[in-house]
Design a protein around this motif. Structure first.
Motif, PDB file in Angstrom:
ATOM      1  N   ALA A   1       0.842  -1.203   0.000  1.00  0.00           N
ATOM      2  CA  ALA A   1       0.000   0.000   0.000  1.00  0.00           C
ATOM      3  C   ALA A   1       0.872   1.247   0.000  1.00  0.00           C
ATOM      4  O   ALA A   1       0.580   2.225  -0.700  1.00  0.00           O
ATOM      5  CB  ALA A   1      -0.926  -0.014   1.214  1.00  0.00           C
ATOM      6  N   ALA A   2       1.952   1.197   0.771  1.00  0.00           N
ATOM      7  CA  ALA A   2       2.848   2.362   0.834  1.00  0.00           C
ATOM      8  C   ALA A   2       3.542   2.575  -0.513  1.00  0.00           C
ATOM      9  O   ALA A   2       3.659   3.717  -0.978  1.00  0.00           O
ATOM     10  CB  ALA A   2       3.879   2.141   1.936  1.00  0.00           C
ATOM     11  N   VAL A  10       2.410   1.632  -3.464  1.00  0.00           N
ATOM     12  CA  VAL A  10       1.389   2.108  -4.413  1.00  0.00           C
ATOM     13  C   VAL A  10       1.134   3.595  -4.189  1.00  0.00           C
ATOM     14  O   VAL A  10       1.049   4.378  -5.155  1.00  0.00           O
ATOM     15  CB  VAL A  10       0.089   1.280  -4.272  1.00  0.00           C
ATOM     16  CG1 VAL A  10      -1.075   1.948  -4.993  1.00  0.00           C
ATOM     17  CG2 VAL A  10       0.306  -0.130  -4.824  1.00  0.00           C
ATOM     18  N   ALA A  11       1.027   3.989  -2.914  1.00  0.00           N
ATOM     19  CA  ALA A  11       0.782   5.413  -2.606  1.00  0.00           C
ATOM     20  C   ALA A  11       1.925   6.277  -3.132  1.00  0.00           C
ATOM     21  O   ALA A  11       1.707   7.390  -3.608  1.00  0.00           O
ATOM     22  CB  ALA A  11       0.631   5.596  -1.099  1.00  0.00           C
ATOM     23  N   GLN A  12       3.111   5.734  -3.095  1.00  0.00           N
ATOM     24  CA  GLN A  12       4.285   6.511  -3.512  1.00  0.00           C
ATOM     25  C   GLN A  12       4.480   6.505  -5.036  1.00  0.00           C
ATOM     26  O   GLN A  12       4.796   7.527  -5.628  1.00  0.00           O
ATOM     27  CB  GLN A  12       5.523   5.923  -2.834  1.00  0.00           C
ATOM     28  CG  GLN A  12       6.772   6.755  -3.029  1.00  0.00           C
ATOM     29  CD  GLN A  12       8.031   5.997  -2.605  1.00  0.00           C
ATOM     30  OE1 GLN A  12       7.962   4.871  -2.114  1.00  0.00           O
ATOM     31  NE2 GLN A  12       9.168   6.605  -2.799  1.00  0.00           N
ATOM     32  N   CYS A  17       2.311   4.759  -7.614  1.00  0.00           N
ATOM     33  CA  CYS A  17       1.272   4.390  -8.593  1.00  0.00           C
ATOM     34  C   CYS A  17       0.083   5.353  -8.658  1.00  0.00           C
ATOM     35  O   CYS A  17      -0.541   5.486  -9.717  1.00  0.00           O
ATOM     36  CB  CYS A  17       0.745   2.990  -8.305  1.00  0.00           C
ATOM     37  SG  CYS A  17       2.038   1.752  -8.062  1.00  0.00           S
ATOM     38  N   VAL A  18      -0.260   5.968  -7.514  1.00  0.00           N
ATOM     39  CA  VAL A  18      -1.544   6.691  -7.495  1.00  0.00           C
ATOM     40  C   VAL A  18      -1.548   7.981  -8.305  1.00  0.00           C
ATOM     41  O   VAL A  18      -2.620   8.539  -8.559  1.00  0.00           O
ATOM     42  CB  VAL A  18      -2.013   6.990  -6.047  1.00  0.00           C
ATOM     43  CG1 VAL A  18      -2.310   5.708  -5.298  1.00  0.00           C
ATOM     44  CG2 VAL A  18      -1.006   7.845  -5.306  1.00  0.00           C
ATOM     45  N   SER A  19      -0.380   8.425  -8.750  1.00  0.00           N
ATOM     46  CA  SER A  19      -0.412   9.623  -9.605  1.00  0.00           C
ATOM     47  C   SER A  19      -1.074   9.298 -10.947  1.00  0.00           C
ATOM     48  O   SER A  19      -1.585  10.187 -11.623  1.00  0.00           O
ATOM     49  CB  SER A  19       0.998  10.172  -9.819  1.00  0.00           C
ATOM     50  OG  SER A  19       1.804   9.196 -10.427  1.00  0.00           O
ATOM     51  N   ASN A  39      -6.139   4.918 -10.202  1.00  0.00           N
ATOM     52  CA  ASN A  39      -7.143   5.137  -9.162  1.00  0.00           C
ATOM     53  C   ASN A  39      -7.293   3.838  -8.364  1.00  0.00           C
ATOM     54  O   ASN A  39      -7.669   2.810  -8.928  1.00  0.00           O
ATOM     55  CB  ASN A  39      -8.466   5.531  -9.842  1.00  0.00           C
ATOM     56  CG  ASN A  39      -9.587   5.757  -8.854  1.00  0.00           C
ATOM     57  OD1 ASN A  39      -9.449   5.483  -7.668  1.00  0.00           O
ATOM     58  ND2 ASN A  39     -10.710   6.252  -9.356  1.00  0.00           N
ATOM     59  N   THR A  62      -8.993   3.816  -5.321  1.00  0.00           N
ATOM     60  CA  THR A  62     -10.086   3.966  -4.358  1.00  0.00           C
ATOM     61  C   THR A  62     -11.467   3.997  -5.007  1.00  0.00           C
ATOM     62  O   THR A  62     -12.471   3.816  -4.322  1.00  0.00           O
ATOM     63  CB  THR A  62      -9.921   5.266  -3.548  1.00  0.00           C
ATOM     64  OG1 THR A  62      -9.809   6.354  -4.469  1.00  0.00           O
ATOM     65  CG2 THR A  62      -8.685   5.220  -2.668  1.00  0.00           C
ATOM     66  N   TYR A  97      -1.015  -6.299  -1.911  1.00  0.00           N
ATOM     67  CA  TYR A  97      -1.934  -5.197  -1.612  1.00  0.00           C
ATOM     68  C   TYR A  97      -3.053  -5.123  -2.655  1.00  0.00           C
ATOM     69  O   TYR A  97      -4.237  -5.030  -2.300  1.00  0.00           O
ATOM     70  CB  TYR A  97      -1.174  -3.867  -1.570  1.00  0.00           C
ATOM     71  CG  TYR A  97      -2.082  -2.670  -1.555  1.00  0.00           C
ATOM     72  CD1 TYR A  97      -2.957  -2.459  -0.484  1.00  0.00           C
ATOM     73  CD2 TYR A  97      -2.099  -1.775  -2.610  1.00  0.00           C
ATOM     74  CE1 TYR A  97      -3.823  -1.371  -0.477  1.00  0.00           C
ATOM     75  CE2 TYR A  97      -2.956  -0.681  -2.607  1.00  0.00           C
ATOM     76  CZ  TYR A  97      -3.813  -0.488  -1.540  1.00  0.00           C
ATOM     77  OH  TYR A  97      -4.668   0.584  -1.534  1.00  0.00           O
TER      78      TYR A  97
END
Lengths: 150, 232
Positions: B30-31, B33-35, B37-39, B42, B44, B127
């Motif tokens: 998750a960390a 992906v947050a760093q 991938c999420v740019s 999506n 969520t 994740y």
């Protein structure tokens, strides 16, 4: 400001905001065409979409900008082809059925949009002329191979 | 009896350790992906609800990745990403007109730039597998279902025009359209239950998709699913 003027102003603002959000979220017939039709029929509507130019389609998609061929079709023919697919009008099954994806009003709008693209209407005289090529022929050039069993 | 107790305790310890490790990996994932991938992705939801939002989509939605993908494929692909959508996530963004013919702009579509280390890929896959769609029916496609390949080929290429948009390999020949994802290795990539659900209602996953809901029997849908799931 008078109370009545204030109410009118509030109602006007509400309508403006509502109309703005509606216009923003609503899809138009142009966006419907771009989303569902352009991939095969092309951005110019001439049947030269990316799936056609990638040589994926055994049958060339209908040229929506060709008044000669489009005037052979009644609005009902076009509506049936969009709703139930090419096979329903004895054309290529590569044209999918959109009756479970698009609403009847959306399909009606597409029919009207295609008439704009070809700048034409149905003509009995045009319909009685013989076909001059094999476009939209339901016979798939890979048909025999597709039918062959493993 | 005492031996039986030891085995029981050992089994539970191993299970807890494995579960704990997976949870820790998923948290790490998750960390990452947050760093990383999420740019673009999506994770969520919800899916794009307007044409404008669809045009702005940078990469495929991942908020139901756990329903869609196979973990083994994710782990491998995250280390060596390849191109799955030959025309990009939204083909309209990448079209050029040359001599009246549409083409995909040269070099406009590239694979995901993330190339993760093996342990990172495992953590991200762990994740992503937690991101599921609770409404998707599972167990629809039984491993016992028999693929009737000849009939399925006819369905795929003639009755329902799937190959008009998807590239596939049939009888050693690669062919098909480019506006949809490449299906040549779909069986390695996709969960069969998700393939079935996608064919049944593409708009459930993305209301702005251009894949139509084709009217078909459950029997045909199962056969098409088996056909795609066998593409490896």
């Amino acid at each position: 400001m008078k109370k009545s003027n204030f109410i009118v102003w509030v109602v006007a603002m509400f309508l403006a905001i509502s109309w703005g959000s509606l216009a923003w979220s609503a899809e138009t017939v142009e966006t419907t065409y771009q989303r569902f039709c352009v991939q095969c029929h092309g951005t110019l509507g001439n049947g030269q979409g990316i799936n056609q130019t990638a040589e994926a389609l055994a049958v060339e998609p209908r040229n929506h900008a060709d008044p000669k061929r489009m005037s052979k079709l009644t609005d009902q023919d076009i509506k049936l082809a969009i709703t139930d697919g090419g096979a329903a009008v004895n054309k290529s099954p590569l044209m999918p059925a959109f009756g479970k994806t698009l609403s009847t009003p959306e399909i009606d709008e597409l029919v009207a949009y295609l008439r704009q693209l070809c700048s034409c209407q149905y003509s009995e005289a045009a319909a009685s002329e013989p076909e001059d090529d094999h476009e939209d022929n339901p016979e798939d050039k890979h048909g025999d191979e597709n039918e062959r069993s493993d | 009896m005492r031996m039986h107790k030891y085995i029981h305790a050992l089994t539970w310890t191993l299970l807890l350790l494995t579960g704990g490790t997976n949870q820790a990996l998923a948290a790490d994932g998750a960390a990452i992906v947050a760093q990383k991938c999420v740019s673009c992705h999506n994770v969520t939801g919800p899916a794009p609800a307007t044409f404008k939002a669809m045009l702005e989509l940078k990469a495929p939605d991942l908020f139901y990745a756990g329903s869609k993908f196979k973990k083994e494929w994710l782990v491998e692909w995250l280390q060596h990403p390849t191109l799955i959508r030959p025309s990009g996530v939204m083909f309209l963004n990448n079209i050029v007109v040359e001599d009246g013919r549409n083409r995909i702009k040269r070099d406009a579509v590239k694979p995901c730039p993330a190339s993760l280390a093996p342990e990172e890929a495992t953590a991200v896959a762990d994740y992503l597998m937690t991101l599921t769609d609770a409404t998707m029916k599972v167990g629809v496609i039984s491993p016992k279902e028999k693929l009737r390949r000849s009939k399925a080929t006819t369905l795929f290429t003639k009755r329902y025009p799937c190959n008009g948009c998807h590239t596939v390999k049939i009888r050693h020949r690669e062919a098909g359209g480019v506006s949809g994802p490449d299906l040549r290795e779909a069986g390695r990539r996709l969960n069969p239950d998700w393939i079935y659900a996608q064919i049944e209602d593409p708009q459930h996953w993305n209301p702005m998709t251009w894949m139509p809901t084709s009217p078909m029997s459950k029997k045909d849908r199962v056969l098409l699913t088996l056909f795609i799931a066998a593409m490896e």
